[in-house]
Design a protein around this motif. Structure first.
Motif, PDB file in Angstrom:
ATOM      1  N   GLN A 102     135.812  39.113  18.916  1.00 52.51           N
ATOM      2  CA  GLN A 102     135.219  39.841  20.028  1.00 52.51           C
ATOM      3  C   GLN A 102     133.689  39.833  19.987  1.00 52.51           C
ATOM      4  OE1 GLN A 102     137.050  43.715  20.278  1.00 52.51           O
ATOM      5  NE2 GLN A 102     139.047  42.872  20.814  1.00 52.51           N
ATOM      6  N   THR A 103     133.131  38.760  19.468  1.00 50.87           N
ATOM      7  CA  THR A 103     131.674  38.640  19.383  1.00 50.87           C
ATOM      8  C   THR A 103     131.269  37.216  19.736  1.00 50.87           C
ATOM      9  OG1 THR A 103     131.667  40.242  17.567  1.00 50.87           O
ATOM     10  CG2 THR A 103     129.651  39.012  17.933  1.00 50.87           C
ATOM     11  N   ALA A 104     130.265  37.096  20.587  1.00 50.73           N
ATOM     12  CA  ALA A 104     129.774  35.774  20.976  1.00 50.73           C
ATOM     13  C   ALA A 104     128.301  35.878  21.330  1.00 50.73           C
ATOM     14  CB  ALA A 104     130.580  35.224  22.156  1.00 50.73           C
ATOM     15  N   CYS A 105     127.674  34.722  21.477  1.00 51.58           N
ATOM     16  CA  CYS A 105     126.283  34.628  21.938  1.00 51.58           C
ATOM     17  C   CYS A 105     126.269  33.835  23.238  1.00 51.58           C
ATOM     18  CB  CYS A 105     125.408  33.927  20.899  1.00 51.58           C
ATOM     19  SG  CYS A 105     125.315  34.776  19.316  1.00 51.58           S
ATOM     20  N   ALA A 106     125.433  34.261  24.161  1.00 54.35           N
ATOM     21  CA  ALA A 106     125.340  33.569  25.450  1.00 54.35           C
ATOM     22  C   ALA A 106     123.880  33.390  25.823  1.00 54.35           C
ATOM     23  CB  ALA A 106     126.074  34.356  26.533  1.00 54.35           C
ATOM     24  N   GLU A 107     123.567  32.208  26.309  1.00 55.96           N
ATOM     25  CA  GLU A 107     122.227  31.892  26.794  1.00 55.96           C
ATOM     26  C   GLU A 107     122.403  31.146  28.108  1.00 55.96           C
ATOM     27  OE1 GLU A 107     118.637  30.888  24.162  1.00 55.96           O
ATOM     28  OE2 GLU A 107     119.365  28.922  24.815  1.00 55.96           O
ATOM     29  N   LEU A 108     122.235  31.840  29.218  1.00 54.67           N
ATOM     30  CA  LEU A 108     122.505  31.291  30.545  1.00 54.67           C
ATOM     31  C   LEU A 108     121.199  31.097  31.293  1.00 54.67           C
ATOM     32  CD1 LEU A 108     125.574  33.486  31.559  1.00 54.67           C
ATOM     33  CD2 LEU A 108     125.539  31.337  30.287  1.00 54.67           C
ATOM     34  N   SER A 109     121.047  29.934  31.916  1.00 53.08           N
ATOM     35  CA  SER A 109     119.837  29.658  32.686  1.00 53.08           C
ATOM     36  C   SER A 109     119.808  30.494  33.958  1.00 53.08           C
ATOM     37  CB  SER A 109     119.758  28.169  33.028  1.00 53.08           C
ATOM     38  OG  SER A 109     120.872  27.783  33.812  1.00 53.08           O
ATOM     39  N   PHE A 131     122.175  37.237  25.904  1.00 51.16           N
ATOM     40  CA  PHE A 131     122.875  38.452  25.497  1.00 51.16           C
ATOM     41  C   PHE A 131     123.952  38.079  24.495  1.00 51.16           C
ATOM     42  CE2 PHE A 131     124.256  36.864  29.595  1.00 51.16           C
ATOM     43  CZ  PHE A 131     125.621  36.684  29.447  1.00 51.16           C
ATOM     44  N   SER A 132     124.534  39.096  23.884  1.00 52.11           N
ATOM     45  CA  SER A 132     125.499  38.843  22.815  1.00 52.11           C
ATOM     46  C   SER A 132     126.474  39.999  22.735  1.00 52.11           C
ATOM     47  CB  SER A 132     124.758  38.673  21.477  1.00 52.11           C
ATOM     48  OG  SER A 132     123.920  39.794  21.234  1.00 52.11           O
ATOM     49  N   GLY A 133     127.477  39.836  21.871  1.00 48.33           N
ATOM     50  CA  GLY A 133     128.435  40.905  21.643  1.00 48.33           C
ATOM     51  C   GLY A 133     129.716  40.758  22.435  1.00 48.33           C
ATOM     52  N   LEU A 134     130.310  41.891  22.792  1.00 46.37           N
ATOM     53  CA  LEU A 134     131.610  41.903  23.456  1.00 46.37           C
ATOM     54  C   LEU A 134     131.561  41.248  24.825  1.00 46.37           C
ATOM     55  CD1 LEU A 134     134.569  42.840  23.621  1.00 46.37           C
ATOM     56  CD2 LEU A 134     133.730  45.033  24.479  1.00 46.37           C
ATOM     57  N   GLU A 165     122.961  46.915  29.312  1.00 45.14           N
ATOM     58  CA  GLU A 165     123.305  47.333  27.955  1.00 45.14           C
ATOM     59  C   GLU A 165     124.509  46.541  27.470  1.00 45.14           C
ATOM     60  OE1 GLU A 165     121.779  49.391  26.052  1.00 45.14           O
ATOM     61  OE2 GLU A 165     120.414  50.501  27.368  1.00 45.14           O
ATOM     62  N   TRP A 166     124.455  46.104  26.187  1.00 47.29           N
ATOM     63  CA  TRP A 166     125.528  45.258  25.659  1.00 47.29           C
ATOM     64  C   TRP A 166     126.274  45.923  24.503  1.00 47.29           C
ATOM     65  CZ3 TRP A 166     125.433  42.138  29.452  1.00 47.29           C
ATOM     66  CH2 TRP A 166     124.223  41.672  29.973  1.00 47.29           C
ATOM     67  N   ARG A 167     125.908  47.151  24.166  1.00 46.14           N
ATOM     68  CA  ARG A 167     126.596  47.805  23.055  1.00 46.14           C
ATOM     69  C   ARG A 167     128.015  48.176  23.455  1.00 46.14           C
ATOM     70  NH1 ARG A 167     121.564  50.351  22.794  1.00 46.14           N
ATOM     71  NH2 ARG A 167     122.425  52.246  23.752  1.00 46.14           N
ATOM     72  N   ALA A 168     128.858  48.338  22.427  1.00 48.59           N
ATOM     73  CA  ALA A 168     130.285  48.567  22.688  1.00 48.59           C
ATOM     74  C   ALA A 168     130.511  49.810  23.537  1.00 48.59           C
ATOM     75  CB  ALA A 168     131.040  48.694  21.360  1.00 48.59           C
ATOM     76  N   GLU A 169     129.714  50.881  23.308  1.00 49.19           N
ATOM     77  CA  GLU A 169     129.911  52.109  24.073  1.00 49.19           C
ATOM     78  C   GLU A 169     129.674  51.887  25.562  1.00 49.19           C
ATOM     79  OE1 GLU A 169     127.995  51.745  21.486  1.00 49.19           O
ATOM     80  OE2 GLU A 169     128.987  52.874  19.903  1.00 49.19           O
TER      81      GLU A 169
END
Length: 571
Positions: A506-513, A524-527, A89-93
């Motif tokens: 405090q927000t970014a995008c990530a794409e990892l192999s 994934f993205s977010g915090l 889960e990537w939501r802030a909570e």
């Protein structure tokens, strides 16, 4: 002491260090015995992988602490939920629930670094030093000269690799030529423009980093390929008169990087801000402050709107990260200008394609655009900038009244290459073979942004990014020495590790192999992606001093507003 005994000693120290540091994991992770097993295994790998320098406790603390962030992400946030049959889960909570684990991993890493350093120092005092690594390159009979042009990621890493392999061989001289005396850590350049980081904190002096390499600050005027000479031009002569310096070479490495490509539009080159160097970022930051100062004195709505409109050309990583940083900076300093309204502020990103961030998947690109739009950034997609005049930017479908235009829409290899009789691709980059050598030119090599490199395994062109440039440099250094020793050179192949992009606060995008699974990516993205971005790039930032300075800047940013002091005079 033999090498086997040395490895066994380091492995034993790592196991003991990991066991002691694991007490933190036992208290914070609640994984039971698995916390201890993880701590011991990571400690053993850490000690075996990193050779310590005596008494370097601060370095061990920072290296271990930085390691804690990616470990937290990979294990606590991703691996543990997956093993439990749940999706991460990537939501802030949910991320807030993982915060104790983040603290635990960072403290574990810092403890591991210090304990490992103390035990290594103690073992050296009791049992003597470990044997020095055997140099890969044997002594070459005739003195050879290796000259590297360019001090970016590719050039500096080539010099570092050659220094490591030639530690005891002084029959080969190393020279690096660059027009500035520092490596610019470009992934953090947007944070300088957005006033999050001090400019000098993301630059590493080349002289301090390269101990064995002769560094020359100068501008390359020409290269005589027949006489094997690099000719420099400088103004260091008496009363500023130009001087000429010739540097002979046996092997020459082109690592000259790239410049902005304005596509022949002279007005845009005249009126737009560049975004390639440290000075560019400083100028943009100071210009933004200047626009706020001028807008604060203007009562005319149209004039004020033009002053507070900032246009960024190009929707790649550089343009998106700059737009996000300037948007955060501009909204953050509005409190110092009570007469200005946030509704008057307009950050516009112009991109010629139907979506930004073409380097990432469509879902991440859409997420980035949506997040930035919610924070006030406007997008003009499928639109080209065709011209610019003072106060107005002309588009293919209209115009924008703005006093600020920043160009990130294209790059071109160093103009020096145009004068050389070498094969080039349509971008103007030097064509190299699979070993990174220039065909038909013995002793000539090219890597990084100024080279057209093709992956030997896939046949695909390699992108001009830092992660590829660093791996090209390592292969190139090995191939130069292989040629000097008469050994066969190896072909270049590298699978991308992925990409990270910050899109705002405090927000970014990530794409990892995914390791060992070609073509599969974890997105994934977010915090969490933002924390991962900071952790990875902090670890990659050269020099302990720079790491500490950047950490301090980031910490200050949490508690205090952005600085609006203008450091250069724009008048």
């Amino acid at each position: 002491m033999s090498n086997d005994e040395s490895r066994l000693r380091r492995l034993s120290i790592g196991i003991f260090s990991g066991t002691l540091a694991s007490t933190v994991l036992l208290a914070t992770l609640h994984y039971g015995i698995w916390s201890l097993i993880l701590g011991v295994a990571i400690g053993a790998a850490y000690s075996a992988a990193f050779r310590t320098t005596g008494q370097a406790y601060a370095d061990g603390l920072m290296a271990g602490g930085s390691l804690g962030v990616p470990l937290w992400g990979l294990i606590s946030v991703i691996a543990v939920p997956l093993l439990s049959g749940q999706m991460p889960e990537w939501r802030a909570e949910q991320m807030r629930q993982h915060f104790p684990a983040l603290v635990g991993w960072v403290v574990y890493g810092a403890s591991l670094g210090i304990i490992n350093q103390a035990l290594q120092d103690g073992a050296e005092h009791l049992f003597g030093s470990e044997p020095a690594p055997t140099p890969i390159a044997p002594v070459v009979s005739a003195r050879r000269r290796i000259v590297i042009l360019g001090g970016g990621f590719a050039g500096m890493r080539t010099a570092e690799c050659l220094e490591e392999r030639l530690r005891r061989d002084f029959s080969i001289s190393l020279t690096l030529v660059n027009d500035t005396n520092a490596l610019l850590f470009t992934p953090m350049l947007a944070e300088v423009a957005g006033s999050s980081l001090e400019a000098s904190h993301i630059s590493t002096p080349l002289r301090s980093t390269l101990r064995r390499t002769e560094f020359i600050r100068g501008t390359v005027a020409e290269v005589d390929l027949e006489k094997r000479l690099v000719i420099l031009r400088s103004d260091a002569g008496a009363e500023g008169t130009p001087t000429r310096q010739e540097i002979p070479y046996d092997h020459l490495v082109f690592a000259l990087g790239s410049i902005s490509n304005y596509l022949g539009m002279t007005n845009i080159e005249k009126f737009a801000f560049n975004f390639k160097s440290l000075l560019d970022a400083i100028r943009i930051r100071n210009h933004v402050i200047e626009m706020f100062e001028r807008a604060d004195l203007v009562s005319d709505d149209a004039a004020r709107s033009a002053l507070l409109t900032f246009v960024i050309a190009g929707g790649g990583f550089a343009g998106v990260e700059l737009a996000g940083a300037l948007n955060d900076f501009a909204h953050g300093i509005l409190a110092d200008y009570p007469r200005l309204s946030p509704y008057e502020l307009n950050i516009v990103l112009v991109h010629s394609r139907d979506r930004v961030l073409p380097e990432l998947s469509e879902s991440l690109a859409r997420y980035a655009q949506e997040k930035m739009q919610l924070r006030g950034v406007s997008f003009r997609l499928n639109t080209r900038i065709v011209d610019a005049h003072r106060g107005v930017v002309l588009l293919s479908d209209g115009q924008i009244h703005a006093e600020t235009l920043v160009w990130t829409a294209g790059t071109a290899p160093s103009p020096l290459l145009k004068s050389l009789p070498l094969d080039k691709d349509k971008r103007g980059a030097v064509v190299v073979d699979a070993t990174l050598a220039v065909p038909g030119r013995p002793g000539l090599w090219a890597i990084g942004d100024c080279a057209a490199v093709t992956d030997a395994a896939t046949g695909h062109p390699c992108p001009p990014t830092a992660q590829f440039a660093l791996r090209e440099a390592e292969v190139l250094a090995s191939n130069i020495l292989a040629q000097l020793e008469g050994r066969p050179a190896r072909s270049f192949h590298f699978d991308s590790l992925g990409a990270l992009c910050v899109v705002g606060h405090q927000t970014a995008c990530a794409e990892l192999s995914v390791p060992f699974v070609p073509g599969k990516f974890l997105r994934f993205s977010g915090l969490f992606a933002w924390l991962l971005w900071r952790g990875i790039y902090l670890a990659k930032l050269p020099g302990l001093e720079r790491k500490i300075r950047v950490l301090i800047d980031w910490t200050i940013e949490l508690f205090f507003p952005r600085d609006i002091v203008q450091t250069i005079d724009l008048k």
